[in-house]
Design an enzyme around this catalytic site. Structure first.
Site, PDB file in Angstrom:
ATOM      1  CG  PHE A  21      -1.742  -1.207   1.414  1.00 32.36           C
ATOM      2  CD1 PHE A  21      -2.901  -1.406   0.683  1.00 32.36           C
ATOM      3  CD2 PHE A  21      -1.361  -2.175   2.331  1.00 32.36           C
ATOM      4  CE1 PHE A  21      -3.668  -2.558   0.863  1.00 32.36           C
ATOM      5  CE2 PHE A  21      -2.120  -3.317   2.525  1.00 32.36           C
ATOM      6  CZ  PHE A  21      -3.277  -3.514   1.783  1.00 32.36           C
ATOM      7  CG  ASP A  47      -0.881   2.028  -4.047  1.00 32.18           C
ATOM      8  OD1 ASP A  47      -0.798   2.260  -2.817  1.00 32.18           O
ATOM      9  OD2 ASP A  47      -1.856   2.381  -4.737  1.00 32.18           O
ATOM     10  CG  ASP A  59       0.546   3.059   6.123  1.00 29.85           C
ATOM     11  OD1 ASP A  59      -0.333   3.000   6.997  1.00 29.85           O
ATOM     12  OD2 ASP A  59       0.958   4.134   5.644  1.00 29.85           O
ATOM     13  CB  CYS A  90      -5.044   4.813   9.536  1.00 22.48           C
ATOM     14  SG  CYS A  90      -5.943   4.197   8.088  1.00 22.48           S
TER      15      CYS A  90
END
Length: 397
Positions: A229, A251, A301, A341
């Site tokens: 990512f 990605d 991430d 996150c």
């Protein structure tokens, strides 16, 4: 008078300075307030609790501007909040006069402006407004921001679907000065990054990973690194500067990978040591597993997997699956830097997920470091929801 009265016993969070009033806590609405109006907030016993921005459609029915005191929620009010934020950032080493740096100037509730995020990219400011109160006062916020920072331009990134929960329309565009179509160049710890303010994720970039990126650079020397990512390749640039043997940047976005490649060229780093892969990360990890490929350092991430309490279990499974795949690709002594996150994903649960992934992968790992938000992303002690970013660095032993 426009006001809301809370149900008996529901004033406790307000007395502890928590900035949110949930719809289930509201007993009565007085004066027919409209979207974004400032309302007085009272306890069931009629004690004044503060002033809040009202949002009739949201589960978060009110967001506090003040606690225990009345004030004019006007231009002067926001001027004071911006001055405080600027001074606080300067005390932590972030200066608005530095025309190359990038940092968060306003971190929403944590800086007293609920639902408002202001990020500085060199001499351009990118603003995301997610709540009705800040939306009503956006003209004052933009004018004051331009006045206090002497910036070249302000770009509005009010295009998140979260706005729909507040009954707000999506909107983007330049609201002050000029904002170029080409990427804005920032300097982060001596590395130059091209930032797409107009079309990039969130406000254009993930400033909150600044400290973690630096740490990855410090431990990358001689390692074969997999950056999942990768977005515009932040962790990969630090790994290259840190002397990694090879970094694989993965990605699903072709445009993001284009900026990642540009970052390597701009910093005069070796393109021979970097491979960019346009692919779904889950599928790519499975292919690597099937080929028995291994890496010395993996960075995970991912985007937010948990959007609401209703899909917490599903999101937890997503984190478990991807970390399980990564664990199987680690070489002996290899390290995994893994992040969430999702604000609803608490650190204790995240750590348990990583432990379960390691057990299922039959790998014995140790936690050697924890990551969180940097100093320009402060967390109000009364608002633990503001601690959305958490990360672990683990090593196979």
């Amino acid at each position: 008078m426009k006001a809301i009265t809370l149900k008996a016993g529901r004033e406790k969070s307000a007395l502890r300075y928590h900035p949110w009033i949930f719809s289930g806590a509201v007993d009565e609405v007085i004066g027919d307030p409209e979207l974004g109006d400032t309302v007085e907030v009272y306890s069931y016993k009629s004690d004044f609790l503060g002033l809040a921005a009202y949002s009739p459609k949201s589960q978060i029915r009110g967001r506090f501007w003040t606690f225990g005191e009345k004030a004019n929620i006007d231009r002067e009010f926001f001027s004071d909040l911006l001055d405080r934020a600027i001074a606080a950032r300067k005390s932590r080493g972030f200066d608005i006069d530095d025309k190359e740096s990038a940092f968060r100037l306003i971190n929403a509730e944590n800086d007293g402006i609920p639902g408002c995020i202001i990020d500085k990219y060199a001499d351009i400011y990118s603003v995301e407004i997610l709540a009705a109160g800040a939306e009503v006062h956006r003209k004052d916020i933009y004018e004051l921001l331009a006045e206090k920072t002497h910036c070249r331009g302000i770009y509005e990134r009010c295009d998140s679907d979260v706005r729909k929960k507040e009954g707000l329309q999506l909107r983007t565009g330049c609201v002050y000065g000029e904002v170029p179509d080409e990427p804005v160049i920032i300097n982060e710890n001596g590395i130059l990054f091209p930032i797409d303010v107009k079309n990039g994720h969130k406000t254009g970039y993930y400033l909150d990973q600044r400290d973690a990126r630096r740490r990855i650079g410090e431990i990358s020397k001689g390692k074969k690194v997999l950056n999942c990512f990768c977005y515009t390749g932040g962790f990969g640039l630090y790994a290259l500067r840190g002397g990694c043997e090879k970094v694989y940047q993965v990605d699903v976005s072709k445009d993001a990978l284009k900026l990642a490649k540009e970052g390597i060229m701009r910093n005069k780093l070796s393109t021979a040591h970097a491979t960019h892969v346009e692919a779904d990360v889950f599928q790519y990890l499975r292919k690597c597993r099937d080929k028995a490929e291994t890496f010395d350092l993996i960075v995970l991430d991912p985007p937010k997997f948990v959007e609401s309490k209703d899909n917490l279990q599903k999101g937890a499974r997503g984190y478990k699956d991807i970390n399980l795949l990564a664990m199987k690709l680690l070489a002996e002594g290899g390290m995994l830097a893994t992040f969430s996150c999702s604000g609803l994903m608490e650190m204790d649960l995240f750590q348990k997920i990583i432990a379960d992934a390691a057990a299922d992968a039959r790998r014995r790992v140790q936690i050697i470091e924890r990551f969180g938000q940097p100093a320009d992303h402060p967390v109000n002690t009364a608002f633990p929801e503001g601690q959305y970013l958490k990360g672990l660095l683990v090593q196979v032993v």
